[in-house]
Design a protein around this motif. Structure first.
Motif, PDB file in Angstrom:
ATOM      1  N   PHE A 148       0.831  -1.207   0.000  1.00 60.67           N
ATOM      2  CA  PHE A 148       0.000   0.000   0.000  1.00 60.67           C
ATOM      3  C   PHE A 148       0.871   1.265   0.000  1.00 60.67           C
ATOM      4  CE2 PHE A 148      -2.148   3.387   2.370  1.00 60.67           C
ATOM      5  CZ  PHE A 148      -3.362   3.475   1.698  1.00 60.67           C
ATOM      6  N   PHE A 149       1.888   1.296   0.857  1.00 63.37           N
ATOM      7  CA  PHE A 149       2.695   2.515   0.983  1.00 63.37           C
ATOM      8  C   PHE A 149       3.539   2.778  -0.262  1.00 63.37           C
ATOM      9  CE2 PHE A 149       2.399   1.957   5.810  1.00 63.37           C
ATOM     10  CZ  PHE A 149       1.363   2.866   5.894  1.00 63.37           C
ATOM     11  N   VAL A 150       4.073   1.712  -0.847  1.00 58.47           N
ATOM     12  CA  VAL A 150       4.892   1.950  -2.041  1.00 58.47           C
ATOM     13  C   VAL A 150       4.002   2.459  -3.178  1.00 58.47           C
ATOM     14  CG1 VAL A 150       4.926  -0.389  -3.023  1.00 58.47           C
ATOM     15  CG2 VAL A 150       6.847   1.081  -3.383  1.00 58.47           C
ATOM     16  N   ARG A 151       2.777   1.944  -3.241  1.00 55.68           N
ATOM     17  CA  ARG A 151       1.843   2.425  -4.265  1.00 55.68           C
ATOM     18  C   ARG A 151       1.512   3.901  -4.032  1.00 55.68           C
ATOM     19  NH1 ARG A 151      -3.722  -0.751  -5.398  1.00 55.68           N
ATOM     20  NH2 ARG A 151      -2.316  -2.213  -6.411  1.00 55.68           N
ATOM     21  N   ALA A 152       1.260   4.243  -2.764  1.00 51.90           N
ATOM     22  CA  ALA A 152       0.928   5.636  -2.432  1.00 51.90           C
ATOM     23  C   ALA A 152       2.081   6.571  -2.810  1.00 51.90           C
ATOM     24  CB  ALA A 152       0.619   5.753  -0.944  1.00 51.90           C
ATOM     25  N   GLY A 153       3.312   6.148  -2.521  1.00 53.37           N
ATOM     26  CA  GLY A 153       4.473   6.989  -2.806  1.00 53.37           C
ATOM     27  C   GLY A 153       4.678   7.197  -4.301  1.00 53.37           C
ATOM     28  N   MET A 154       4.561   6.111  -5.075  1.00 60.54           N
ATOM     29  CA  MET A 154       4.762   6.228  -6.517  1.00 60.54           C
ATOM     30  C   MET A 154       3.667   7.086  -7.140  1.00 60.54           C
ATOM     31  SD  MET A 154       7.584   4.684  -7.303  1.00 60.54           S
ATOM     32  CE  MET A 154       7.551   4.485  -9.070  1.00 60.54           C
ATOM     33  N   MET A 155       2.424   6.904  -6.685  1.00 60.64           N
ATOM     34  CA  MET A 155       1.331   7.720  -7.235  1.00 60.64           C
ATOM     35  C   MET A 155       1.488   9.173  -6.820  1.00 60.64           C
ATOM     36  SD  MET A 155      -2.410   6.077  -7.258  1.00 60.64           S
ATOM     37  CE  MET A 155      -2.457   4.382  -7.798  1.00 60.64           C
ATOM     38  N   GLY A 156       1.906   9.360  -5.566  1.00 60.15           N
ATOM     39  CA  GLY A 156       2.115  10.721  -5.076  1.00 60.15           C
ATOM     40  C   GLY A 156       3.152  11.444  -5.920  1.00 60.15           C
ATOM     41  N   TRP A 157       4.200  10.736  -6.298  1.00 53.66           N
ATOM     42  CA  TRP A 157       5.256  11.314  -7.139  1.00 53.66           C
ATOM     43  C   TRP A 157       4.659  11.797  -8.470  1.00 53.66           C
ATOM     44  CZ3 TRP A 157       9.725   7.769  -9.359  1.00 53.66           C
ATOM     45  CH2 TRP A 157      10.658   8.557 -10.026  1.00 53.66           C
ATOM     46  N   LEU A 158       3.812  10.961  -9.076  1.00 58.19           N
ATOM     47  CA  LEU A 158       3.208  11.337 -10.354  1.00 58.19           C
ATOM     48  C   LEU A 158       2.291  12.555 -10.190  1.00 58.19           C
ATOM     49  CD1 LEU A 158       2.894  10.545 -13.361  1.00 58.19           C
ATOM     50  CD2 LEU A 158       0.835   9.341 -12.704  1.00 58.19           C
ATOM     51  N   PHE A 159       1.494  12.575  -9.099  1.00 57.25           N
ATOM     52  CA  PHE A 159       0.571  13.700  -8.926  1.00 57.25           C
ATOM     53  C   PHE A 159       1.318  14.998  -8.611  1.00 57.25           C
ATOM     54  CE2 PHE A 159      -2.598  10.303  -8.670  1.00 57.25           C
ATOM     55  CZ  PHE A 159      -3.460  10.788  -9.647  1.00 57.25           C
ATOM     56  N   ILE A 160       2.444  14.897  -7.913  1.00 56.30           N
ATOM     57  CA  ILE A 160       3.255  16.107  -7.699  1.00 56.30           C
ATOM     58  C   ILE A 160       3.719  16.618  -9.059  1.00 56.30           C
ATOM     59  CG2 ILE A 160       5.485  16.957  -6.854  1.00 56.30           C
ATOM     60  CD1 ILE A 160       5.119  15.293  -4.360  1.00 56.30           C
ATOM     61  N   ASN A 161       4.219  15.705  -9.898  1.00 56.96           N
ATOM     62  CA  ASN A 161       4.698  16.128 -11.219  1.00 56.96           C
ATOM     63  C   ASN A 161       3.582  16.784 -12.038  1.00 56.96           C
ATOM     64  OD1 ASN A 161       7.344  15.324 -10.901  1.00 56.96           O
ATOM     65  ND2 ASN A 161       6.952  13.253 -11.629  1.00 56.96           N
ATOM     66  N   LEU A 162       2.397  16.175 -12.011  1.00 57.11           N
ATOM     67  CA  LEU A 162       1.290  16.724 -12.804  1.00 57.11           C
ATOM     68  C   LEU A 162       0.899  18.112 -12.297  1.00 57.11           C
ATOM     69  CD1 LEU A 162      -0.910  13.534 -13.357  1.00 57.11           C
ATOM     70  CD2 LEU A 162       0.573  14.689 -15.004  1.00 57.11           C
ATOM     71  N   SER A 163       0.943  18.269 -10.972  1.00 64.93           N
ATOM     72  CA  SER A 163       0.575  19.564 -10.409  1.00 64.93           C
ATOM     73  C   SER A 163       1.642  20.621 -10.738  1.00 64.93           C
ATOM     74  CB  SER A 163       0.410  19.421  -8.891  1.00 64.93           C
ATOM     75  OG  SER A 163      -0.149  20.569  -8.349  1.00 64.93           O
ATOM     76  N   VAL A 164       2.903  20.197 -10.724  1.00 70.49           N
ATOM     77  CA  VAL A 164       3.992  21.111 -11.098  1.00 70.49           C
ATOM     78  C   VAL A 164       3.844  21.496 -12.580  1.00 70.49           C
ATOM     79  CG1 VAL A 164       6.479  21.122 -11.573  1.00 70.49           C
ATOM     80  CG2 VAL A 164       5.653  20.428  -9.325  1.00 70.49           C
TER      81      VAL A 164
END
Ligand code: NDP
Length: 369
Positions: A148-164
């Motif tokens: 669960f946590f590794v999935r959250a981290g990888m998705m979080g990385w993508l959403f940070i990029n999209l927001s940037v």
């Protein structure tokens, strides 16, 4: 002084950042349990049992992108919310990591389980046990927390990029470097496409769940790996066509080696007779693959990952070392990890590992290391 105060203030988690984080985790919990996905058997644990992982990360990601896209369209959510609240989200996630690992520490201590997944490994040193974790595969309401946590981290990385990316479009700073960086980061989507390969990695099979892993997944991956994107928001870079093409080549080559090596090992573990590069595999002691990328170097996958990491930073040019934080960090981490993995494999496989080392003498980069 004013800047320091501003920084300090930005680091205090607001209710908005807490709500964002809780909503994200709740969504991941629900989608992870309900959405369809391939059920993958994990590695055999010392007690002979195997966990099962529902690899529906891609479905979960695409559904979330759709929901957020609609939210942005109807002006319910701002696409720049993460980029605008980066620091407070960082501190909220850090706080969450501390709290959740304290809970894991207490739960692990109280566990009387004897199976490999939940058996407590208590050293008696509080810091050590909290940092490295006590249990191998703790669960919460049916969710495998490590997965669960590794999935959250990888998705979080993508959403940070999209927001940037949204922020750079909004403030008009978008240019070729940002476009290249964002293109390469689609490697995260590819990660979810191949999510099942994650089930045979060191973190999942060997590492206990403590602060080191939770912090690494939830804070380090999304916030530190996206430094290049944040940096490009406030720095202008001129890239020549030749530099951009060279950058794409580094990415494509690195990606090919990274994905190819991990795929070969995954296929081999499932079917040790499956052809590798179109030929029957060379196998040592019936257990170790010594052909394909695994016949070139004992950790070719690390080489590929390092090249990909460098390609994320190259769009930022060479005027500052800051965007190179990720590849430098990854270099140190993978050298350290390679040493630990080597020691683990030498102990597990004994003479067949020694035979493998003789046949494939290079650790990561042939003729260099
Ligand atoms: P590996 O996927 O290389 O897994 C190592 C394990 O594979 C060993 O412990 C052993 O496990 C098995 N193995 C090793 N050699 C062989 C062989 N020749 N034949 C068959 N099995 C073998 O390592 P990681 O889990 O560390 O890395 C997975 C990927 O994740 C890599 O591409 C890495 O670059 C990436 N990564 C990225 C990070 C990041 O921050 N971006 C951080 C860490 C990793 P067993 O006991 O099952 O045989």
């Amino acid at each position: 002084m004013e800047i320091d105060l501003f920084l300090l203030h930005s680091l205090i988690p607001s209710w908005t950042s807490v709500v964002l984080l809780v909503s994200f985790f709740t969504y991941l919990g629900i989608s992870g349990s309900l959405l369809p996905g391939k059920i993958v058997h994990g590695a055999t644990l010392p007690d002979g049992t195997r966990l099962h992982y529902r690899c529906n990360g891609l479905h979960s990601l695409l559904l979330l992108i759709t929901i957020l896209g609609i939210g942005v369209e109807v002006k319910l959510i701002s696409p720049t919310v993460i980029a605008d609240r980066g620091l407070e989200l960082l501190s909220a996630t850090f706080g969450f990591s501390v709290l959740v690992t304290l809970a894991l520490y207490i739960a692990g201590h109280q566990s009387s389980a004897r199976g490999s997944s939940l058996k407590p490994h208590v050293s008696g040193n509080l810091i050590h046990d909290w940092w490295f974790g006590i249990q191998l595969n703790p669960h919460f309401i049916g969710l495998d927390l490590k997965f669960f946590f590794v999935r959250a981290g990888m998705m979080g990385w993508l959403f940070i990029n999209l927001s940037v990316l949204a922020k750079s479009i909004q403030d008009g700073s978008i240019g070729l470097p940002m476009i290249l960086y964002q293109m390469f980061c689609f490697y995260i989507v590819d990660y979810f496409y191949h999510e099942e390969y994650m089930t045979s990695t060191w973190d999942i099979i060997a590492e206990r769940l403590g602060f080191m892993l939770v912090f690494g997944d939830l804070v380090w991956i999304p916030f530190a790996f996206s430094i290049q994107g944040w940096w490009l928001l406030s720095n202008k870079v001129e890239l020549t066509k030749a530099a951009a093409i060279a950058n794409c080549i580094v990415f494509l080559y690195g990606y090919r080696v990274f994905r190819g090596a991990n795929k070969q090992k995954h296929i081999f573990k499932k079917n040790p007779k499956a052809p590798i590069w179109g030929k029957p595999p060379k196998v040592i002691g019936g257990k170790l693959l010594a052909s394909g990328y695994w016949g070139v170097a004992r950790h070719c996958n690390y080489l590929g990952d390092l090249l990909v990491a460098v390609s994320f930073s190259l769009p930022c040019g060479i005027s500052s070392p800051v965007p190179y934080f990720y590849p430098v960090y990854l270099f140190i981490l993978l050298i350290w990890r390679e040493r630990r993995d080597e020691a683990r494999c030498a102990e597990k496989y004994k003479e067949i590992w020694a035979e493998y080392c003789k046949l494939v003498p290079w650790r990561i980069l042939p003729y260099v290391y």
